[in-house]
Enzyme design. Structure first.
Site, PDB file in Angstrom:
ATOM      1  N   TYR A  59       0.837  -1.216   0.000  1.00  0.00           N
ATOM      2  CA  TYR A  59       0.000   0.000   0.000  1.00  0.00           C
ATOM      3  C   TYR A  59       0.871   1.266   0.000  1.00  0.00           C
ATOM      4  O   TYR A  59       0.590   2.221  -0.723  1.00  0.00           O
ATOM      5  CB  TYR A  59      -0.892  -0.071   1.232  1.00  0.00           C
ATOM      6  CG  TYR A  59      -1.979   0.974   1.340  1.00  0.00           C
ATOM      7  CD1 TYR A  59      -3.171   0.847   0.619  1.00  0.00           C
ATOM      8  CD2 TYR A  59      -1.845   2.061   2.192  1.00  0.00           C
ATOM      9  CE1 TYR A  59      -4.190   1.780   0.754  1.00  0.00           C
ATOM     10  CE2 TYR A  59      -2.849   3.000   2.327  1.00  0.00           C
ATOM     11  CZ  TYR A  59      -4.023   2.857   1.607  1.00  0.00           C
ATOM     12  OH  TYR A  59      -5.022   3.790   1.751  1.00  0.00           O
ATOM     13  N   LYS A  73       0.739   4.053  -2.860  1.00  0.00           N
ATOM     14  CA  LYS A  73       0.327   5.431  -2.541  1.00  0.00           C
ATOM     15  C   LYS A  73       1.467   6.440  -2.749  1.00  0.00           C
ATOM     16  O   LYS A  73       1.218   7.593  -3.102  1.00  0.00           O
ATOM     17  CB  LYS A  73      -0.221   5.498  -1.111  1.00  0.00           C
ATOM     18  CG  LYS A  73      -1.519   4.708  -0.921  1.00  0.00           C
ATOM     19  CD  LYS A  73      -2.619   5.201  -1.849  1.00  0.00           C
ATOM     20  CE  LYS A  73      -3.972   4.594  -1.517  1.00  0.00           C
ATOM     21  NZ  LYS A  73      -5.038   5.062  -2.433  1.00  0.00           N
TER      22      LYS A  73
END
Ligand code: NAD
Length: 246
Positions: A154, A158
């Site tokens: 993640y 991101k």
């Protein structure tokens, strides 16, 4: 502020995406609400937008699949005749410590959160270049700015959103298209509802404003960046995090 603008919000059926779709409509935009699985929720969001007197369509597409994204943009063009605002919001988590994370867990998050945003940026960029105007706004995360244990997939996705935003902002600047990101902190949605109480408490202790953010906190920032009045902001990532990342 957004009267007559045509927007697409990926993952717009619930959580932050739903709040973004409703807020853009409140400010006057017509909105295409993308969903991957839950048609009912997306149709509900679209229905609420129509009740405000705006146009809305719910469009199924798994953003991790390029062919779905191509079809989605065709459907948006058919419904609205073009697109002024793209919001890359769709995202998933598959948390695990790096040493335990499987290649599949890594790929799933990259495919949806990063590649999905890339496919949509590319397709929206092509349409906006012809019009010589547009707004592309992607939802990053404080995890992509500061890092977060248990989220190597993640965090990569991101942080990647922030890099892609800067790249595309440079590529599209001459065409009057701005490209920005919003990095939420700890927001009250289904994504964070699954966290154990202990984790929630320790995260909250790091938030100077002392509360979780609400989806509307993110939605107002997206609407700000989507407006014609903020056309001199590009390539930026705005943290909306209660002060957590400062
Ligand atoms: P959520 O799980 O409620 O919503 C995610 C949405 O994305 C859902 O509508 C889901 O159906 C959709 N989606 C997932 N995979 C998809 C796919 N392949 N194709 C199309 N749609 C897909 O979570 P949320 O908290 O509302 O998250 C929205 C965005 O905000 C995500 O990008 C998330 O990473 C980001 N974010 C959330 C927080 C938080 O604290 N909640 C913090 C930082 C960033």
């Amino acid at each position: 502020m957004l009267t007559g603008k045509k927007a697409l919000v990926t993952g717009g059926g619930r959580g932050i995406g739903r709040a973004i779709a409703l807020t853009l409509a409140e400010y006057g935009a017509d909105v295409a609400v993308n969903y991957s699985g839950s048609r009912e929720k997306a149709e509900q969001t679209a229905g609420e937008i129509r009740a405000m007197g705006r146009q809305a369509v719910a469009i199924q597409a798994d953003v991790s699949r390029q062919e779905d994204c191509v079809r989605m943009f065709q459907e948006v063009s058919t419904a609205f005749g073009g697109i002024d605002i793209l919001v890359n919001n769709a995202g998933i988590t598959r948390d695990n410590l790096a040493v335990r994370m499987s290649g599949e867990e890594f790929d799933q998050v990259i495919d949806t959160n990063l590649k999905g945003a890339f496919f949509c940026m590319k397709l929206a960029g092509k349409l906006m270049m012809k019009k010589r105007s547009g707004r592309i706004i992607s939802i990053s995360s404080i995890s992509g700015v500061k890092g977060n244990a248990g989220q190597i997939n993640y965090c990569a996705a991101k942080a990647g959103i922030i890099g892609m935003t800067k790249c595309l902002a440079r590529e599209l600047a001459a065409r009057n298209i701005t490209v920005n990101a919003v990095a939420p902190g700890y927001i009250d949605t289904d994504m964070t509802a699954v966290l154990p109480d202990k984790v929630r408490e320790s995260v909250l202790a790091q938030v100077p404003l002392g509360r979780m953010g609400q989806p509307e906190d993110i939605a107002e920032t997206v609407a700000f960046l989507a407006s014609d009045r903020t056309g001199y902001i590009t390539g930026q990532t705005i943290l909306v995090d209660g002060g957590m990342g400062m």
